[in-house]
Design a protein around this motif. Structure first.
Motif, PDB file in Angstrom:
ATOM      1  N   LEU A 148       0.567  -1.397   0.304  1.00 50.71           N
ATOM      2  CA  LEU A 148       0.083  -0.401   0.112  1.00 50.71           C
ATOM      3  C   LEU A 148       0.567   1.614   0.431  1.00 50.71           C
ATOM      4  CD1 LEU A 148      -3.341   0.533   2.043  1.00 50.71           C
ATOM      5  CD2 LEU A 148      -1.569   1.998   1.945  1.00 50.71           C
ATOM      6  N   LYS A 149       1.469   1.659   1.029  1.00 57.31           N
ATOM      7  CA  LYS A 149       2.898   2.382   0.950  1.00 57.31           C
ATOM      8  C   LYS A 149       3.315   2.547  -0.241  1.00 57.31           C
ATOM      9  CE  LYS A 149       6.170   3.531   3.648  1.00 57.31           C
ATOM     10  NZ  LYS A 149       7.528   3.627   3.826  1.00 57.31           N
ATOM     11  N   GLU A 150       4.080   1.806  -0.803  1.00 59.04           N
ATOM     12  CA  GLU A 150       4.754   2.297  -2.173  1.00 59.04           C
ATOM     13  C   GLU A 150       3.339   2.244  -3.128  1.00 59.04           C
ATOM     14  OE1 GLU A 150       8.213   1.659  -2.560  1.00 59.04           O
ATOM     15  OE2 GLU A 150       7.964   1.572  -0.335  1.00 59.04           O
ATOM     16  N   LEU A 151       2.670   1.140  -3.174  1.00 64.68           N
ATOM     17  CA  LEU A 151       1.685   2.286  -4.345  1.00 64.68           C
ATOM     18  C   LEU A 151       1.305   3.901  -4.149  1.00 64.68           C
ATOM     19  CD1 LEU A 151      -0.550  -1.126  -4.922  1.00 64.68           C
ATOM     20  CD2 LEU A 151       1.020   0.376  -6.360  1.00 64.68           C
ATOM     21  N   MET A 152       0.721   4.238  -3.031  1.00 64.88           N
ATOM     22  CA  MET A 152       1.197   5.043  -2.588  1.00 64.88           C
ATOM     23  C   MET A 152       1.358   5.988  -3.081  1.00 64.88           C
ATOM     24  SD  MET A 152      -0.649   6.211   1.070  1.00 64.88           S
ATOM     25  CE  MET A 152       1.065   5.642   1.984  1.00 64.88           C
ATOM     26  N   SER A 153       2.980   6.286  -2.981  1.00 65.59           N
ATOM     27  CA  SER A 153       3.922   6.937  -2.791  1.00 65.59           C
ATOM     28  C   SER A 153       4.435   7.170  -4.558  1.00 65.59           C
ATOM     29  CB  SER A 153       5.359   6.400  -2.438  1.00 65.59           C
ATOM     30  OG  SER A 153       5.923   5.799  -2.503  1.00 65.59           O
ATOM     31  N   GLY A 154       3.658   6.139  -5.371  1.00 67.89           N
ATOM     32  CA  GLY A 154       3.816   5.724  -6.499  1.00 67.89           C
ATOM     33  C   GLY A 154       5.162   5.558  -6.912  1.00 67.89           C
ATOM     34  N   LYS A 155       6.051   4.866  -5.946  1.00 72.19           N
ATOM     35  CA  LYS A 155       6.872   4.233  -6.524  1.00 72.19           C
ATOM     36  C   LYS A 155       6.868   2.337  -6.491  1.00 72.19           C
ATOM     37  CE  LYS A 155      10.249   6.845  -2.656  1.00 72.19           C
ATOM     38  NZ  LYS A 155      10.479   7.136  -1.702  1.00 72.19           N
ATOM     39  N   ALA A 156       5.945   2.018  -6.867  1.00 72.02           N
ATOM     40  CA  ALA A 156       5.615   0.592  -7.475  1.00 72.02           C
ATOM     41  C   ALA A 156       4.213   0.523  -8.240  1.00 72.02           C
ATOM     42  CB  ALA A 156       5.618  -0.808  -6.388  1.00 72.02           C
ATOM     43  N   VAL A 157       3.475   0.236  -9.444  1.00 69.79           N
ATOM     44  CA  VAL A 157       2.807  -0.058  -9.665  1.00 69.79           C
ATOM     45  C   VAL A 157       2.416  -1.850  -9.483  1.00 69.79           C
ATOM     46  CG1 VAL A 157       3.228   1.399 -11.333  1.00 69.79           C
ATOM     47  CG2 VAL A 157       3.775  -0.742 -12.621  1.00 69.79           C
TER      48      VAL A 157
END
Ligand code: SF4
Length: 468
Positions: A85-94
């Motif tokens: 969730l955190k990585e998706l929120m920051s845009g660092k993951a898709v």
């Protein structure tokens, strides 16, 4: 080896398929590993709850909602869903998963997670059939391809993609400009209609060359090999002929609106990637990268998940600059690179020249590596080339995972080395990237406590064992 299923805790309706390898080892009795392959491809996501108001995975993450897709990806990675969730929120993951591709087993692409690999398939005007392309897809996924791009440019593009999507458990990417040309002229209206057609079918991510601007064309034309991206060269030619700005750039917000409606990720294409060592890290390449960074923010603001595509041909000493600049200019969005190839002089071996660069850039933080086959620059890959390309890239990605200290990756290496030292050949094969090949090579010598490399009296591991 068998497939086991792990049930979700937040979403008990999800069952995550993993590959279980039982081992004859007291310290590591079995290993559950990430598995892209499924014998039973069906619309698993159809029955899962959807986030309210059709939020994209990015928008859901921003609202603090852990979707079934996020939990599924987290279980595969062996991490807490909150990290996804955190990585998706920051845009660092898709997490590319079109709502219309329910057969897709959710996965995540980001530098905090296992390095992923993509395999390209697709016909050309000169060859292949729907059956051959579906077979290539199945083969690539069986060997470990995390996503597959259908780059068909020949006949029956729609039908080929439909057959691939309905039997594919991994995200499918395309370059829609190819089919735009098959449908008619290169225009915004025709491109938009192609996007919608492919979105409806279930494509999970689109490569779109929106960052190649009119002003950058002269920079590229003075290079040794000019523009080597198919999509990039088509758009540049259109701009020069029509004396207009790239319509993918001028209509970028409309593109994002379409993508958001289906939750399709955008892979911002590097139309000006260097096509040879002499052109690497040049002005044209980095001018486009800067624009990709600007487009990233626009897409993010509209709720769309973003990947950034990268080179190409880059010598080893210039790879780090690529990674550093991408992170800086594109605000941490995941990098998705083609190799890079670290020399130009090995046609026929470009899976290796690019695998070297891929391992290095993966170690530095690239999230997904697009495979290159031995046919690169020479011809359309066949099934055997797909095999060579996928295994080479699984190797590069795994080498990067080890360098990054991923515990799953390190444990697999340890388990294999223990099997090797104990002469547990079957365990060694089961843990290897290409069990079939490893077994067939060993069968040529077929000894239980040594192999034909050193023979019984010079087998160093056997001698060491006697000392214990
Ligand atoms: S014979 Fe040599 S290569 Fe073969 S298992 Fe023993 S040490 Fe390894």
């Amino acid at each position: 080896m068998c497939r086991i299923f792990i049930q979700g805790k937040i979403h008990p309706e999800i069952q995550v398929g993993m590959r279980e390898i039982p081992l004859n080892d007291k310290e590591i009795p079995s290993l559950s590993i990430y598995d892209t392959h499924s014998n039973n491809v069906h619309p698993i996501r159809s029955a899962w709850p959807k986030p309210a108001k059709d939020l994209t995975q990015r928008q859901a993450a921003q609202k603090g909602i852990i979707t079934p897709e996020m939990e599924y990806a987290a279980i595969r990675e062996g991490v807490a869903p909150e990290i996804v969730l955190k990585e998706l929120m920051s845009g660092k993951a898709v997490l590319p998963a079109n709502r219309k591709h329910p057969e897709c087993e959710p996965m995540i692409i980001g530098s905090k997670f296992l390095v992923k690999i993509n395999a390209n398939i697709g016909n050309s005007a000169l060859g292949s059939s729907i059956e051959e392309e579906v077979e290539k897809m199945r083969y690539a996924v069986k060997l470990g391809a995390d996503t597959v791009m259908d780059l068909s440019t020949g006949k029956n593009i729609h039908e080929t993609r439909e057959a691939i999507l309905r039997s594919c458990p991994v995200p499918i990417g395309t370059v829609p400009i190819y089919q735009t040309l098959e449908r008619g002229d290169l225009s915004w209206e025709n491109f938009r209609d192609t996007l919608i057609e492919q979105a409806e079918q279930g494509v999970d991510y689109f490569t779109i060359h929106a960052g190649l601007l009119k002003d950058y064309i002269p920079l590229a034309l003075k290079r040794t090999t000019g523009i080597v991206s198919r999509g990039g060269s088509l758009m540049a030619c259109w701009m020069q002929t029509n004396k207009q700005e790239n319509f993918l750039y001028t209509h970028f917000k409309e593109i994002c609106e379409i993508l958001r409606a289906y939750d399709i990720a955008i892979s911002l294409g590097d139309g000006l990637r260097p096509g040879c060592i002499a052109d690497s890290n040049d002005e044209a390449q980095f001018a486009e990268l800067k624009t990709l960074g600007e487009l990233t923010k626009i897409a993010w603001d509209l709720g769309v998940q973003v990947l950034i595509e990268g080179p190409g041909h880059v010598p080893l000493n210039k790879i780090k600059e690529n990674m550093d600049l991408q992170l800086e200019l594109c605000h941490g969005a995941p990098f998705y690179t083609l190799g890079p190839l670290v020399t130009d002089i090995a046609p026929g071996y470009d899976h290796i020249t690019s695998g070297i660069g891929a391992a290095v850039i993966g170690m530095l933080g690239t999230a997904m590596l697009c495979y290159v086959t031995p046919k690169e620059h020479l011809g359309l890959p066949n099934k055997e080339d797909v095999r060579t390309g996928v295994i080479t890239y699984k190797l590069a990605a795994h080498a990067a995972d080890i360098a990054k200290g991923n515990e799953q990756a390190l444990l697999r290496d340890k388990a294999l080395s223990r099997a090797r030292f104990d002469f547990r050949w079957e365990d060694q094969f089961a843990l290897s990237l290409d069990p079939e090949l490893a077994r067939s090579y060993h069968d040529e010598s077929s000894h239980s406590k040594f192999c034909s490399m050193c023979g019984p009296n010079f087998c160093a591991m056997r001698i060491t064992q006697k000392m214990l």
